[in-house]
Write a protein that holds these residues in place. Structure first.
Motif, PDB file in Angstrom:
ATOM      1  N   HIS A  44       0.939  -1.038   0.056  1.00  0.00           N
ATOM      2  CA  HIS A  44       0.135  -0.003   0.107  1.00  0.00           C
ATOM      3  C   HIS A  44       1.008   1.089  -0.175  1.00  0.00           C
ATOM      4  N   GLU A  45       1.925   1.231   0.737  1.00  0.00           N
ATOM      5  CA  GLU A  45       2.708   2.614   1.028  1.00  0.00           C
ATOM      6  C   GLU A  45       3.441   2.637  -0.485  1.00  0.00           C
ATOM      7  N   THR A  48       0.872   3.936  -3.276  1.00  0.00           N
ATOM      8  CA  THR A  48       0.352   5.343  -3.351  1.00  0.00           C
ATOM      9  C   THR A  48       1.223   6.213  -4.193  1.00  0.00           C
ATOM     10  N   SER A  52       0.739   8.377  -7.985  1.00  0.00           N
ATOM     11  CA  SER A  52       0.765   9.643  -8.281  1.00  0.00           C
ATOM     12  C   SER A  52       2.057  10.137  -9.248  1.00  0.00           C
ATOM     13  N   GLU A  80       7.031  12.623  -4.560  1.00  0.00           N
ATOM     14  CA  GLU A  80       6.569  11.451  -4.356  1.00  0.00           C
ATOM     15  C   GLU A  80       7.676  10.465  -4.593  1.00  0.00           C
ATOM     16  N   GLY A 216      -0.996   7.962   6.175  1.00  0.00           N
ATOM     17  CA  GLY A 216      -0.204   6.944   5.943  1.00  0.00           C
ATOM     18  C   GLY A 216       1.049   6.381   6.689  1.00  0.00           C
TER      19      GLY A 216
END
Ligand code: ADP
Length: 271
Positions: A44-45, A48, A52, A80, A216
């Motif tokens: 998940h981390e 994300t 983007s 990011e 997060g």
């Protein structure tokens, strides 16, 4: 959690009884549970920021955009990508620490310039929070690994920002007491619930309250902080009031410069 099974007991090919085996596998079960939770957190981390990066890159390629918009999207991609790098570094650090392979390159270093550098870096990433360093003009010398010490304050200040979603200021304070240097990072954010206090330095532990479910994280930041500070013969503590804010305090032995041998590196492997 227990595992049960039975087996026949034979003597000269003749069944003479049955053995029931009853094994406590709570520990194995917990490790498995932690591993699968870790895999889903990691995916998940990582996904994300990747999403983007992909999204904004496509926008940049496929549309005619004004230079300001282009710059804004590129900044997002850069930030990011930085986030991805630091996540991967966290995972690698934890692995090195677990296998005892983490090494520290210690030198005589001044804390204040390191803290100022971290503040500058973090301030660029937030225009909502003010990061305020209260003045200090005493001895700030320690025997330490500057990049690891930088990581300690990066993790603490980024947590202070992350867990102050309504944007309060973050105060930093440095003082000397009983030949220890203490550095406080104070925020006025969500605070830490009392029932979580004993666990927050544990690897992968995250507070699961509704006030922070959308924030997060991997649950690794504070365990890395603790490991690094301990490798510098120090300790990290905190005080917090749920709903009012938290103060994390790093305490490390201060040192005075010897008259010679200043540039000598001191290598030390992890604890
Ligand atoms: P992460 O932030 O990735 O979850 P950490 O190890 O840095 O992992 O922190 C563990 C938990 O401690 C977090 O999930 C968070 O709920 C809590 N926490 C850490 N720092 C703060 C802070 N400054 N204010 C409130 N809660 C915090």
């Amino acid at each position: 959690v227990c595992q049960m099974y039975c087996e026949g007991l034979y003597q000269n090919n003749e069944r003479v009884g049955t053995v029931f085996v009853h094994r406590d596998i709570t520990k194995e079960f917990k490790v498995d549970e932690m591993k699968s939770e870790f895999v889903s957190t990691v995916s998940h981390e990582l996904r994300t920021p990747l999403a983007s990066i992909l999204g904004f890159s496509e926008l940049l390629l496929n549309r005619e955009l004004k230079p300001e918009k282009q710059k804004k999207y590129l900044m997002t991609i850069l930030n990011e990508a930085k986030r991805l790098t630091s996540l991967i570094n966290d995972f690698l650090d934890v692995q090195r620490m677990e296998s005892g392979k983490q090494t520290y390159e210690k030198k005589y270093i001044e804390l204040l310039p390191i803290i100022e550098k971290v503040i500058d870096n973090q301030q660029v990433q937030t225009d909502v929070h003010r990061i305020i360093l209260e003045s200090f003009d005493g001895n700030d010398l320690i025997l330490g690994d500057s990049s690891k010490i930088e990581q300690v304050f990066t993790n603490l200040i980024s947590n202070a920002i992350k867990y102050s979603p309504s944007g309060g200021p973050v105060y930093l304070r440095l003082y000397e007491e009983n030949s220890l240097l203490h550095i406080e990072v104070e925020d006025h954010g969500l605070g830490i619930p009392e029932n979580a206090a004993a666990d927050i330095f544990n690897k992968f532990y995250r507070v699961d309250n509704s006030d922070r479910r959308r924030i997060g994280g991997t649950g690794l930041g504070l365990s890395i902080v603790q490991e690094i500070v301990r490798a510098h013969d120090g300790y990290v503590s905190f005080k917090s009031k749920y709903g009012e804010g938290s103060t994390f305090i790093v305490s490390i032995p201060g040192v005075y410069k010897p008259s010679h041998g200043l540039d000598e590196n001191i290598h030390q492997s992890g604890t």
